[in-house]
Motif scaffolding. Sequence first.
Motif, PDB file in Angstrom:
ATOM      1  N   ASP A   1      -2.018   8.367   4.709  1.00  8.98           N
ATOM      2  CA  ASP A   1      -1.916   7.613   3.700  1.00  8.98           C
ATOM      3  C   ASP A   1      -0.403   8.879   2.670  1.00  8.98           C
ATOM      4  OD1 ASP A   1      -2.779   5.626   4.084  1.00  8.98           O
ATOM      5  OD2 ASP A   1      -5.310   6.111   2.677  1.00  8.98           O
TER       6      ASP A   1
ATOM      7  N   ILE B   1       3.382   8.249   5.269  1.00 10.62           N
ATOM      8  CA  ILE B   1       4.257   7.295   5.506  1.00 10.62           C
ATOM      9  C   ILE B   1       5.213   6.392   4.023  1.00 10.62           C
ATOM     10  CG2 ILE B   1       3.588   3.995   5.425  1.00 10.62           C
ATOM     11  CD1 ILE B   1       1.256   5.164   7.334  1.00 10.62           C
ATOM     12  N   PRO B   2       4.259   6.735   2.835  1.00  7.76           N
ATOM     13  CA  PRO B   2       5.927   6.506   1.486  1.00  7.76           C
ATOM     14  C   PRO B   2       6.277   6.862   1.562  1.00  7.76           C
ATOM     15  CG  PRO B   2       3.595   6.330   0.767  1.00  7.76           C
ATOM     16  CD  PRO B   2       3.117   6.803   2.234  1.00  7.76           C
TER      17      PRO B   2
ATOM     18  N   THR C   1       1.471  -1.408   0.022  1.00  9.90           N
ATOM     19  CA  THR C   1       0.114   0.019  -0.108  1.00  9.90           C
ATOM     20  C   THR C   1       0.745   1.155  -0.398  1.00  9.90           C
ATOM     21  OG1 THR C   1      -1.789  -1.494   1.441  1.00  9.90           O
ATOM     22  CG2 THR C   1      -1.796   0.938   0.899  1.00  9.90           C
ATOM     23  N   HIS C   2       2.089   0.946   0.550  1.00  5.46           N
ATOM     24  CA  HIS C   2       2.871   2.883   0.927  1.00  5.46           C
ATOM     25  C   HIS C   2       3.487   2.621   0.102  1.00  5.46           C
ATOM     26  CE1 HIS C   2      -0.312   3.618   4.065  1.00  5.46           C
ATOM     27  NE2 HIS C   2       0.240   2.440   4.557  1.00  5.46           N
TER      28      HIS C   2
END
Length: 365
Positions: A167, A170-171, A125-126
């Motif tokens: 969202d 974090i990445p 997801t990240h």
Amino acid sequence: MNRRLFLQNAALWPAAGLLAADSTTLRKPSSNEEKAIRGIAEAFLAENGLLGFSIAFGSAGKIAFEEGYGFADAEKKEAVTSQHLFRIASISKPITATAVMMAVEKGLLKLDSTVFGPKGILGETHGSGLPEKITAITVDHLLTHTSGGWANDRNDPMFADKAMTHDELIPWALKNGVQPDEPGKKYAYSNFGYCVLGRVLEKVTKLPYEALLTQHVLPKCGISGMQIGGNTLAERRPLEVVYQMPEADAPYRMNVARMDSHGGWIATAGDLVRFASSLPKLLKEESIQTMTTPGLNAGYARGWNVNSAPNWWHTGSLPGTTTILVHTAKGVCWAGLINGRKEGLSGPLDELMWKIGRVVKSWQI
């Protein structure tokens, strides 16, 4: 330095049998004792140039004493009461750690579950193609602040661009943050790690973090008023104090809501005492022992500072906020919340709370 702090880095005694102490209830202070406590509290505020202070003492999920001193809003001369809510800052971490241990008990995750990458709880997801040092991070590394990076320093990602959502943040942090060590090799206190744990809980429970805690965890402790705080003065919640700093807007320039699982909760002092003294209602004794057993850092376990007494505690600090929550070896719990902050205040606050607790001799603090 008091005994709790002196023993901070000693080896932890086994927690087994400790929970029996949590069945003991405390008597309420006498009127003379309450006067003595007020004198100590108000002197502390005056000596340190602080405006508001709330305290609570209790055990076995019951409050023996809670009171407020000074002002919740100095400009409006609004006095602090036991019902006023304060930002609790990093005292949010033992709350998150408890929710994680509850999820472990339910079989929703394991402490050695990895978090990122194709085999991790959060998957890709990240970000995909992440370095092995990141895909090796486990839930327990995050709980124990041993993920290898993202320390609480000037590069702390949780205080980066406040417009970013979880969202987005974090990445960005995984790509741009500093991770100098392999997971499990070094302790470095990490707000970011506990932010990620909030997202882990959301993934495995399929509930937003705040909803999970307010619907399925805190009510078991008799807590109904805790919530994630707002960012600005305009977003001040009903009965929330006003935070005081020399720069009036300093407490309102942060994304507190984004801090949710590492530092975003607001609560009364009584709420925190109910939580800390109700852990046997939330977790099995084995889980509590795991949560309070240190790892690489002899003074920190999983969401709690610990010592050999064994006492457990956590402090909190943000612009305009200084807090402490303590669970003693005898099962006596207390919380102290201040709507101000100055350099080096956490130690004196800790000493103050021990001093106040000893006013009531029967509490045997």
